[in-house]
Write an enzyme that holds these catalytic residues in place. Structure first.
Site, short mmCIF file in Angstrom:
data_model
loop_
_atom_site.label_atom_id
_atom_site.label_comp_id
_atom_site.label_asym_id
_atom_site.label_seq_id
_atom_site.Cartn_x
_atom_site.Cartn_y
_atom_site.Cartn_z
N ARG A 70 4.76 -3.56 16.73
CA ARG A 70 5.70 -3.04 15.74
C ARG A 70 6.76 -4.11 15.49
O ARG A 70 7.93 -3.83 15.25
CB ARG A 70 6.35 -1.74 16.23
CG ARG A 70 6.91 -0.90 15.08
CD ARG A 70 7.95 0.05 15.56
NE ARG A 70 7.47 1.37 15.92
CZ ARG A 70 7.34 2.38 15.07
NH1 ARG A 70 7.65 2.24 13.82
NH2 ARG A 70 6.93 3.56 15.48
N LYS B 283 2.16 4.63 1.35
CA LYS B 283 2.22 5.17 2.72
C LYS B 283 1.80 6.64 2.65
O LYS B 283 2.56 7.49 2.20
CB LYS B 283 3.63 5.02 3.28
CG LYS B 283 3.74 5.38 4.76
CD LYS B 283 5.11 5.00 5.30
CE LYS B 283 5.18 5.05 6.81
NZ LYS B 283 4.95 6.36 7.40
N PHE C 215 -7.73 2.35 5.75
CA PHE C 215 -6.98 1.20 5.23
C PHE C 215 -7.27 -0.07 6.04
O PHE C 215 -6.74 -1.13 5.73
CB PHE C 215 -5.48 1.47 5.11
CG PHE C 215 -4.78 2.02 6.31
CD1 PHE C 215 -4.60 1.27 7.44
CD2 PHE C 215 -4.25 3.31 6.27
CE1 PHE C 215 -3.94 1.76 8.54
CE2 PHE C 215 -3.57 3.82 7.37
CZ PHE C 215 -3.42 3.05 8.51
N LYS D 263 10.99 3.03 2.91
CA LYS D 263 11.13 4.43 2.53
C LYS D 263 12.54 4.65 2.03
O LYS D 263 13.46 3.97 2.48
CB LYS D 263 10.91 5.34 3.76
CG LYS D 263 9.56 5.19 4.39
CD LYS D 263 9.13 6.40 5.19
CE LYS D 263 10.05 6.75 6.34
NZ LYS D 263 9.48 7.84 7.15
N GLU E 41 0.84 -1.20 0.00
CA GLU E 41 0.00 0.00 0.00
C GLU E 41 0.87 1.24 0.00
O GLU E 41 1.97 1.24 0.53
CB GLU E 41 -0.87 0.02 1.28
CG GLU E 41 -1.85 -1.11 1.37
CD GLU E 41 -2.59 -1.14 2.71
OE1 GLU E 41 -2.23 -0.38 3.62
OE2 GLU E 41 -3.54 -1.93 2.81
N GLU F 101 5.41 9.12 0.19
CA GLU F 101 6.47 8.92 1.18
C GLU F 101 7.17 7.57 1.10
O GLU F 101 8.32 7.43 1.46
CB GLU F 101 5.77 9.03 2.54
CG GLU F 101 6.60 9.57 3.64
CD GLU F 101 6.00 9.20 4.99
OE1 GLU F 101 4.80 8.90 5.08
OE2 GLU F 101 6.78 9.20 5.94
P1 ATP Z 1 7.15 7.63 9.84
O1 ATP Z 1 7.91 8.62 10.65
O2 ATP Z 1 7.97 6.81 8.91
O3 ATP Z 1 5.89 8.17 9.24
P2 ATP Z 1 5.75 6.68 12.00
O4 ATP Z 1 6.58 6.71 13.23
O5 ATP Z 1 4.79 7.77 11.79
O6 ATP Z 1 6.70 6.54 10.79
P3 ATP Z 1 5.31 3.93 11.53
O7 ATP Z 1 4.83 2.92 12.47
O8 ATP Z 1 6.72 3.84 11.22
O9 ATP Z 1 4.90 5.35 12.06
O10 ATP Z 1 4.49 3.82 10.20
C1 ATP Z 1 3.13 3.61 10.30
C2 ATP Z 1 2.43 4.92 10.06
O11 ATP Z 1 2.32 5.13 8.67
C3 ATP Z 1 1.02 4.84 10.55
O12 ATP Z 1 0.93 5.30 11.86
C4 ATP Z 1 0.24 5.69 9.61
O13 ATP Z 1 0.12 7.00 10.12
C5 ATP Z 1 1.09 5.78 8.37
N1 ATP Z 1 0.49 5.14 7.19
C6 ATP Z 1 0.30 5.75 6.01
N2 ATP Z 1 -0.24 4.92 5.11
C7 ATP Z 1 -0.41 3.73 5.73
C8 ATP Z 1 -0.93 2.46 5.31
N3 ATP Z 1 -1.35 2.26 4.09
N4 ATP Z 1 -0.96 1.48 6.23
C9 ATP Z 1 -0.51 1.67 7.49
N5 ATP Z 1 0.00 2.84 7.94
C10 ATP Z 1 0.05 3.86 7.07
#
Ligand code: ATP
Length: 611
Positions: free
Chosen positions: A439, A256, A345, A447, A254, A423
Site C-alpha cells: 500500500r 473504483k 482488473f 475519492k 480505472e 465511488e
Molecule cells: P475503501 O474503504 O476506500 O474502499 P479499502 O480499504 O477497501 O478502501 P483500498 O486499498 O483503499 O481498500 O482500495 C483498494 C480497494 O478498492 C480494493 O481492495 C478493491 O476492493 C477496490 N477496487 C475497486 N475497483 C478497483 C480497481 N479498479 N482497482 C483496484 N482496486 C479496486
C-alpha cells in the site's frame, strides 16, 4: 520455569506476556519480550500453537466462531447462569455504552466482561496449557449451535481466572490490542515470515517452515489455491498529487468499483473465491462456477478483481450490499433480476507461471487473452485504448478504464465517475508489477472528501437531468436551489440554482424521488420554454436541466453534503457551488419552504473558511 519443549507451557505464561506487552510503551521492548517467550517457552516444532493465539485474525485453520459481541454476551450470560435482565447481564449487552461502574471500560467488550467475571471466578490460574486452550477453541468453533457454544464457554470459565478469560475473549474477537503491529511480530519471529505469509496467507505453513531465524527462506512466489494478500491503494488528495506521485507519466485510470475484493483461483474445475481477509467464499461457486469454467480460457490462473451484482432488468450494476443475498438465491435456484458479476482488473497467474512480475500493461494483454467477457457476468477492466473519456463502449456501457495522458484527463475521468455515482477512481502505473500486500502508493485512489457541513444543507429540487448509460431515459440527477431569504413570517418566493447532484442515494431511493416528482416535470425547451419565473438561473448552458419542477410547493427537499471545498460558481446563479455534492438523505419530512436560504449558506461558507 521455562519449557522450551513448549508442550506444557501454561496459558497463564502467554497471558503474562500479553499483559506486559499491552502495558509497555516501547515497541523494541515488546519485541524482545516476545522473542524471549519464543525461546524460553515454545517448541520450534510447534510454533503455530502459541502464534495462532497471538495473531488470531490471521488464523484460518479454525473455522469461524460465529461469536460477535452480542451473541458472545448472550452465551456468557447463559454460561454464568445469570438472568438476562440482571444488572451484570445488561452491562454485557450494553457494553458500548457502559453503566455507572463500567464507564471507563465502555466500548471494550473484553474489559467489561472481565469486570463481570471477576467476582465469579477465583484469582488463581486454572492451569490450562496453551494446547488445552487451543483444543477448547477448536471445540468452540466447531460447535453448531448456541447451546454447545455456551457449554464450551462454561468449561473455559471453570478452568480459568478472569484475566485469562479476558484474553480468551479477545482471542475469540480476534483483536488483542497489544499495541504492536502484525509486521513487528512477524519480523521478530523470522525475517522471512511476512513475505511468506503475504504469498500464502497460511499462518500454519509459515510457523512450520520457518523454525529457525538463522535459516533464511528462499523468496516464494504465489501459487494457485493459496490466497495472496492483495495489493492495496493509497489515498491521494487530488489529481495533481496523483500525477506527481506517479511521476507525471501516462497512467491507467480505472473506476473504483464498490463490491467485494475477490481473487479467483481456477485449477481445472476447482475454483476458490478468496476475499481480502483470505476467507474462501465458497457461496460464490453457485452463481459463478459455470461462467468461470467456460469463459476463463486457461486451466489454471489467478484473477484479481471485484465481485458485484448486475441487475439484468436495469442493465447496470446494482448497489453493493446484496452479493451474499444473490449468491444464496443462486444456490437455492431462485429466479432473480440480479446476478453476480465479476470484474477482473488484474491477472496474477497463468498456466504454470506467476505473472505478478510482469508490467500491468503486459498483464492487461494477458487478461484479454485469458478471459472472454460475458456481459453482466464476467467483465474485464482494461483501458479502452484509443477511446476518449466518457465514451460508451460498443456494449453501451460507459468506459470504465482509460489511459490518462495528463492531469486534466485524470481530473475529467474522476469527475465523470463521480457523476456516474461511482465511488472514485484508482490510478496505476502501466509499467508496475503487482505487489502482495503493498500500500506504498503504487496504486492510488482518489475519492471525494465528504464532510457534513456544520448544519445540514437542505436544498430544494428545482429541475432534473436524464441519466446516460446505466441511467438512460430516467431522471438521475437533480438541479437543486437555495431559497431567496423571505421576509419574516412568509414563505420564500424565489429559488436560486445552486448545484447539480446525483450521487448518494440507492437506486431505489433515487427511483422513488423521480417517480414522486414525475407529474410535476415540465420539459425545458430552450429558448421557447424557459425556466419558471420563481427560479433564478444563469444563461449558462451547462446549467440547463432537461425538466423543471413546475412549482416549488410540489417539490422535495434533499439534505446534501459535499467535498470540504466550495467553489466560486460560474455555472449556477448562487455565488458558490459545491464540489462533488452528494445526497445524504431525502427529507420527505421537511416542507418545501424550509429550504436553506442563500444568505445563510454564504455565512456558512465564510465561517468555515474563517473569513
Ligand atoms: P475503501 O474503504 O476506500 O474502499 P479499502 O480499504 O477497501 O478502501 P483500498 O486499498 O483503499 O481498500 O482500495 C483498494 C480497494 O478498492 C480494493 O481492495 C478493491 O476492493 C477496490 N477496487 C475497486 N475497483 C478497483 C480497481 N479498479 N482497482 C483496484 N482496486 C479496486
Amino acid at each position: 520455569m521455562t519449557d522450551p519443549t513448549g508442550t506444557n507451557t501454561k496459558f497463564s505464561v502467554l497471558c503474562s506476556l500479553f499483559t506486559w506487552m499491552q502495558r509497555s510503551k516501547s515497541s523494541a521492548k515488546k519485541r524482545s519480550k516476545f522473542r524471549k517467550f519464543l525461546d524460553a517457552f515454545c517448541d520450534p516444532g510447534n510454533y503455530f500453537c502459541p502464534i495462532r493465539l497471538i495473531l488470531p485474525n490471521l488464523d484460518r485453520e479454525r473455522g469461524n466462531y460465529g461469536l460477535k459481541e452480542s451473541v458472545l454476551a448472550t452465551c456468557l450470560i447463559d454460561a454464568l447462569g445469570m438472568s438476562r435482565d440482571s444488572h451484570d447481564a445488561l452491562r454485557l449487552f450494553n457494553w458500548r455504552k457502559g453503566g455507572a461502574r463500567s464507564g471507563s471500560n465502555a466500548g471494550n467488550f473484553s474489559l467489561v466482561a472481565a469486570e463481570v467475571l471477576q467476582p465469579r471466578q477465583g484469582m488463581a490460574s486454572g492451569g490450562l496449557t496453551i494446547q488445552d486452550v487451543n483444543d477448547l477453541l477448536d471445540r468452540l468453533a466447531s460447535s453448531e449451535n448456541r447451546a454447545e457454544k455456551t457449554s464450551v464457554l462454561s468449561t473455559l470459565i471453570n478452568k480459568t481466572n478472569a484475566q485469562e478469560m479476558k484474553w480468551i475473549i479477545m482471542i475469540i474477537l480476534k483483536d488483542l490490542k497489544l499495541g504492536i503491529s502484525e509486521k513487528s511480530i512477524f519480523h521478530e519471529f523470522h525475517p522471512d515470515a511476512e513475505d511468506l505469509f503475504n504469498v500464502t496467507c497460511d499462518l500454519k505453513l509459515v510457523c512450520e517452515r520457518l523454525r529457525s531465524r538463522r535459516q533464511r527462506h528462499k523468496r516464494q512466489d504465489i501459487e494457485v489455491g493459496k490466497a495472496v494478500r492483495p495489493q492495496l491503494a493509497m489515498r491521494v488528495a487530488d489529481a495533481t498529487a496523483a500525477w506527481k506521485k506517479l511521476n507525471g507519466k501516462e497512467v491507467v485510470a480505472e473506476c473504483k468499483f464498490d463490491g467485494d475484493r475477490i481473487q479467483i483461483h481456477k485449477n481445472g474445475n476447482e475454483i476458490h473465491f478468496f476475499s481480502r481477509n483470505f476467507l474462501d467464499h465458497s457461496e460464490y461457486v453457485h452463481g459463478m462456477l459455470d461462467v468461470i469454467i467456460q469463459n476463463v480460457l486457461v486451466d489454471r490462473c489467478i484473477l484479481d478483481g471485484e465481485m458485484l451484482v448486475w441487475d439484468t432488468s436495469l442493465n447496470r450494476f446494482a448497489e453493493f450490499g446484496s452479493n451474499q443475498e444473490i449468491a444464496k438465491a443462486a444456490k437455492d435456484g431462485l429466479d432473480s433480476d440480479r446476478q453476480l458479476c465479476y470484474v477482473a482488473f488484474d491477472i496474477l497467474y497463468v498456466g504454470d507461471t506467476s505473472v505478478i512480475h510482469q508490467s500491468l500493461k503486459e498483464r492487461h494483454e494477458l487478461l484479454q487473452k485469458v478471459v472472454k467477457p460475458l456481459k453482466g457476468r464476467l467483465e474485464i477492466l482494461v483501458p479502452n485504448v484509443g477511446l476518449g473519456l466518457n465514451i460508451l463502449r460498443p456494449s453501451g456501457e460507459p468506459c470504465w478504464s482509460l489511459i490518462a495522458h495528463n492531469v486534466d484527463d485524470v481530473e475529467r475521468f474522476f469527475k465523470e465517475t463521480i457523476e456516474n455515482r461511482d465511488e472514485g477512481i484508482v490510478l496505476k502505473d502501466p509499467g508496475s508489477k503487482w505487489e502482495p500486500s503493498d500500500r506504498s502508493g503504487k496504486w492510488l485512489k482518489l475519492k471525494p472528501d465528504y464532510i457534513r457541513a456544520g448544519s445540514d444543507l437542505d436544498v430544494l429540487i428545482i429541475g432534473g437531468y436524464y441519466g446516460s448509460g446505466r441511467h438512460g431515459g430516467e431522471v438521475a440527477q437533480f438541479l437543486v436551489g437555495l431559497a431567496e431569504r423571505p421576509a419574516p413570517n412568509t414563505y420564500p418566493r424565489r429559488f436560486i440554482s445552486f448545484c447539480r447532484v446525483g450521487t448518494g442515494l440507492s437506486d431505489e431511493e433515487l427511483d422513488a424521488v423521480a417517480t414522486k416528482l414525475k407529474p410535476h416535470f415540465r420539459k425545458y425547451e430552450y429558448p421557447r420554454n424557459g425556466p419558471p419565473t420563481f427560479y433564478q438561473v444563469t444563461n449558462n448552458s451547462k446549467e440547463r436541466p432537461d425538466v423543471w419542477i413546475d412549482s416549488p410547493e410540489k417539490s422535495i427537499i434533499l439534505s446534501i453534503t459535499s467535498d470540504i471545498r466550495t467553489i466560486r460558481s460560474e455555472v449556477f446563479a448562487a455565488p458558490y457551488s459545491l464540489r462533488f455534492p452528494r445526497i445524504d438523505r431525502v427529507r420527505y419530512d421537511k416542507p418545501w419552504h424550509e429550504c436553506l436560504d442563500l444568505q445563510s449558506f454564504v455565512e456558512l461558507v465564510h465561517s468555515s473558511n474563517g473569513t
